[in-house]
Scaffold this motif. Structure first.
Motif, PDB file in Angstrom:
ATOM      1  N   VAL A  28       0.847  -1.189   0.000  1.00  0.00           N
ATOM      2  CA  VAL A  28       0.000   0.000   0.000  1.00  0.00           C
ATOM      3  C   VAL A  28       0.881   1.237   0.000  1.00  0.00           C
ATOM      4  O   VAL A  28       1.846   1.342   0.770  1.00  0.00           O
ATOM      5  CB  VAL A  28      -0.919   0.024   1.232  1.00  0.00           C
ATOM      6  CG1 VAL A  28      -1.770   1.288   1.250  1.00  0.00           C
ATOM      7  CG2 VAL A  28      -1.804  -1.225   1.257  1.00  0.00           C
ATOM      8  N   TYR A  29       0.562   2.175  -0.890  1.00  0.00           N
ATOM      9  CA  TYR A  29       1.247   3.465  -0.921  1.00  0.00           C
ATOM     10  C   TYR A  29       0.308   4.519  -0.343  1.00  0.00           C
ATOM     11  O   TYR A  29      -0.889   4.522  -0.628  1.00  0.00           O
ATOM     12  CB  TYR A  29       1.613   3.860  -2.353  1.00  0.00           C
ATOM     13  CG  TYR A  29       2.574   2.918  -3.033  1.00  0.00           C
ATOM     14  CD1 TYR A  29       3.929   2.936  -2.721  1.00  0.00           C
ATOM     15  CD2 TYR A  29       2.131   2.019  -3.994  1.00  0.00           C
ATOM     16  CE1 TYR A  29       4.820   2.077  -3.349  1.00  0.00           C
ATOM     17  CE2 TYR A  29       3.009   1.158  -4.638  1.00  0.00           C
ATOM     18  CZ  TYR A  29       4.349   1.190  -4.305  1.00  0.00           C
ATOM     19  OH  TYR A  29       5.220   0.340  -4.928  1.00  0.00           O
ATOM     20  N   GLY A  30       0.849   5.437   0.446  1.00  0.00           N
ATOM     21  CA  GLY A  30       0.029   6.486   1.029  1.00  0.00           C
ATOM     22  C   GLY A  30      -0.708   5.990   2.259  1.00  0.00           C
ATOM     23  O   GLY A  30      -0.582   4.833   2.676  1.00  0.00           O
ATOM     24  N   THR A  31      -1.522   6.864   2.837  1.00  0.00           N
ATOM     25  CA  THR A  31      -2.252   6.529   4.058  1.00  0.00           C
ATOM     26  C   THR A  31      -3.697   7.009   3.977  1.00  0.00           C
ATOM     27  O   THR A  31      -4.027   7.929   3.219  1.00  0.00           O
ATOM     28  CB  THR A  31      -1.589   7.176   5.295  1.00  0.00           C
ATOM     29  OG1 THR A  31      -1.538   8.603   5.106  1.00  0.00           O
ATOM     30  CG2 THR A  31      -0.177   6.639   5.488  1.00  0.00           C
ATOM     31  N   ARG A  32      -4.533   6.372   4.743  1.00  0.00           N
ATOM     32  CA  ARG A  32      -5.937   6.743   4.908  1.00  0.00           C
ATOM     33  C   ARG A  32      -6.649   6.940   3.572  1.00  0.00           C
ATOM     34  O   ARG A  32      -6.619   6.077   2.716  1.00  0.00           O
ATOM     35  CB  ARG A  32      -6.040   7.979   5.795  1.00  0.00           C
ATOM     36  CG  ARG A  32      -5.492   7.736   7.216  1.00  0.00           C
ATOM     37  CD  ARG A  32      -5.656   8.947   8.116  1.00  0.00           C
ATOM     38  NE  ARG A  32      -5.112   8.686   9.451  1.00  0.00           N
ATOM     39  CZ  ARG A  32      -5.094   9.568  10.421  1.00  0.00           C
ATOM     40  NH1 ARG A  32      -5.618  10.789  10.236  1.00  0.00           N
ATOM     41  NH2 ARG A  32      -4.582   9.249  11.605  1.00  0.00           N
ATOM     42  N   THR A  33      -7.244   8.091   3.367  1.00  0.00           N
ATOM     43  CA  THR A  33      -8.043   8.301   2.157  1.00  0.00           C
ATOM     44  C   THR A  33      -7.183   8.368   0.906  1.00  0.00           C
ATOM     45  O   THR A  33      -7.682   8.191  -0.203  1.00  0.00           O
ATOM     46  CB  THR A  33      -8.869   9.605   2.268  1.00  0.00           C
ATOM     47  OG1 THR A  33      -7.984  10.706   2.495  1.00  0.00           O
ATOM     48  CG2 THR A  33      -9.873   9.504   3.408  1.00  0.00           C
ATOM     49  N   ALA A  34      -5.878   8.617   1.067  1.00  0.00           N
ATOM     50  CA  ALA A  34      -4.986   8.708  -0.085  1.00  0.00           C
ATOM     51  C   ALA A  34      -4.283   7.381  -0.368  1.00  0.00           C
ATOM     52  O   ALA A  34      -3.433   7.293  -1.246  1.00  0.00           O
ATOM     53  CB  ALA A  34      -3.946   9.794   0.139  1.00  0.00           C
ATOM     54  N   ALA A  35      -4.646   6.337   0.374  1.00  0.00           N
ATOM     55  CA  ALA A  35      -3.967   5.042   0.228  1.00  0.00           C
ATOM     56  C   ALA A  35      -4.294   4.391  -1.114  1.00  0.00           C
ATOM     57  O   ALA A  35      -5.437   4.408  -1.575  1.00  0.00           O
ATOM     58  CB  ALA A  35      -4.365   4.116   1.368  1.00  0.00           C
ATOM     59  N   VAL A  36      -3.267   3.828  -1.743  1.00  0.00           N
ATOM     60  CA  VAL A  36      -3.416   3.094  -2.997  1.00  0.00           C
ATOM     61  C   VAL A  36      -2.868   1.687  -2.775  1.00  0.00           C
ATOM     62  O   VAL A  36      -1.717   1.518  -2.381  1.00  0.00           O
ATOM     63  CB  VAL A  36      -2.654   3.771  -4.150  1.00  0.00           C
ATOM     64  CG1 VAL A  36      -2.729   2.917  -5.407  1.00  0.00           C
ATOM     65  CG2 VAL A  36      -3.200   5.168  -4.400  1.00  0.00           C
ATOM     66  N   ARG A  37      -3.698   0.679  -3.041  1.00  0.00           N
ATOM     67  CA  ARG A  37      -3.295  -0.715  -2.841  1.00  0.00           C
ATOM     68  C   ARG A  37      -2.738  -1.245  -4.162  1.00  0.00           C
ATOM     69  O   ARG A  37      -3.483  -1.698  -5.032  1.00  0.00           O
ATOM     70  CB  ARG A  37      -4.497  -1.537  -2.374  1.00  0.00           C
ATOM     71  CG  ARG A  37      -4.167  -2.926  -1.866  1.00  0.00           C
ATOM     72  CD  ARG A  37      -5.417  -3.586  -1.312  1.00  0.00           C
ATOM     73  NE  ARG A  37      -5.843  -2.964  -0.075  1.00  0.00           N
ATOM     74  CZ  ARG A  37      -5.573  -3.441   1.140  1.00  0.00           C
ATOM     75  NH1 ARG A  37      -4.875  -4.554   1.263  1.00  0.00           N
ATOM     76  NH2 ARG A  37      -6.000  -2.815   2.209  1.00  0.00           N
ATOM     77  N   ALA A  38      -1.414  -1.205  -4.305  1.00  0.00           N
ATOM     78  CA  ALA A  38      -0.782  -1.628  -5.553  1.00  0.00           C
ATOM     79  C   ALA A  38      -0.759  -3.141  -5.693  1.00  0.00           C
ATOM     80  O   ALA A  38      -0.882  -3.677  -6.803  1.00  0.00           O
ATOM     81  CB  ALA A  38       0.645  -1.078  -5.624  1.00  0.00           C
ATOM     82  N   LEU A  39      -0.576  -3.854  -4.582  1.00  0.00           N
ATOM     83  CA  LEU A  39      -0.681  -5.309  -4.558  1.00  0.00           C
ATOM     84  C   LEU A  39      -1.670  -5.687  -3.473  1.00  0.00           C
ATOM     85  O   LEU A  39      -1.642  -5.121  -2.380  1.00  0.00           O
ATOM     86  CB  LEU A  39       0.676  -5.961  -4.265  1.00  0.00           C
ATOM     87  CG  LEU A  39       1.771  -5.802  -5.318  1.00  0.00           C
ATOM     88  CD1 LEU A  39       3.059  -6.471  -4.838  1.00  0.00           C
ATOM     89  CD2 LEU A  39       1.345  -6.373  -6.668  1.00  0.00           C
TER      90      LEU A  39
END
Length: 256
Positions: A28-39
């Motif tokens: 996961v990149y970023g946190t909370r509402t800005a989090a992006v789950r790349a894998l």
């Protein structure tokens, strides 16, 4: 006549030991509402002594998977095992040692040092590992990629295909257990790409090298033993003994 490709169910067990294993890996990149789950909870193994291509649409997690498998990025959760070693919680020093001894890397951009000769570029990983590289060994590796007559040439004096072959020789000089390749033919013309793919194929067939390669090119993927397809950070399909047509058809289906 093309070899018949084989579709294998996602949960089918590997028939040979895996050189690289990802168990429930999430990144996961970023946190909370800005989090992006790349894998997203990826379970996949890459068989030893074989060549696996990783494909998928842009943003599917291909490069992230490669970087996590190679220890270039930390996973958010899950485990990564390479050559029998669990690298999930390895220290930076341990990962550096592994990258200099157990793992090899080839990238689209070559990443050669312009002021150094082909011979000096190939010797660099050994020097970084604190070793004095034997000239004979370095030249043998360059000869194995067809560049015995280019050892004193600098990158600017070589074609793109020749530069990529120097990069492959540099990755192989430490005799890595696994060679990771990120779009290794992406910057090459068709003829040079074919030469590089034939060379990689020979490494697997002759030396039992394990290769994990990210690519967007169906022709490059068809040179591999199998293809793992990603979509939205998950493994969505696998194909053994791929052909160019079937790989292209599989990709086109997702892009519709």
């Amino acid at each position: 006549m093309e070899t018949q490709a084989t579709h294998r169910p996602l949960n089918a067990p590997e028939t040979t030991p895996s050189a690289v294993e990802l168990h429930g890996v999430t990144r996961v990149y970023g946190t909370r509402t800005a989090a992006v789950r790349a894998l997203d909870n990826v379970d996949v193994g890459f068989p030893a002594g074989s060549w696996t291509a990783v494909m998928g649409p842009s943003g599917s997690g291909k490069s992230t998977l490669l970087h996590c498998a190679a220890g270039l990025e930390r996973v958010s959760s899950g485990r990564v095992v390479v050559a029998g070693q669990d690298i999930t919680d390895a220290s930076d020093a341990e990962l550096t040692r592994l990258r200099r001894t157990v793992l090899g890397f080839v990238f689209q951009s070559f990443n050669l040092i312009g002021s150094l000769t082909a011979e000096q570029n190939v010797a660099m990983p050994l020097r970084l590992a604190g070793q004095r590289p034997p000239r004979k060994v370095v030249r043998e590796v360059l000869a194995s990629v067809g560049l015995a007559d280019r050892v004193r040439h600098r990158p600017g004096e070589l074609s793109g295909g020749q530069q990529q072959r120097v990069a492959i020789a540099r990755a192989m000089v430490t005799r890595p257990a696994v060679l990771f390749a990120d779009e290794p033919t992406g910057a090459l013309d068709t003829k040079s790409a074919r030469t590089v793919l034939r060379m990689l194929r020979g490494m697997v067939d002759t030396s039992g090298q394990t290769i994990v390669m990210v690519t967007h090119d169906p022709a490059a993927a068809a040179a591999a033993d199998r293809v793992v397809f990603l979509g939205d950070g998950r493994v969505v399909d696998r194909l053994d003994r791929p052909t160019v047509r079937l790989v292209a058809d599989r990709l086109a289906r997702w892009e519709e």
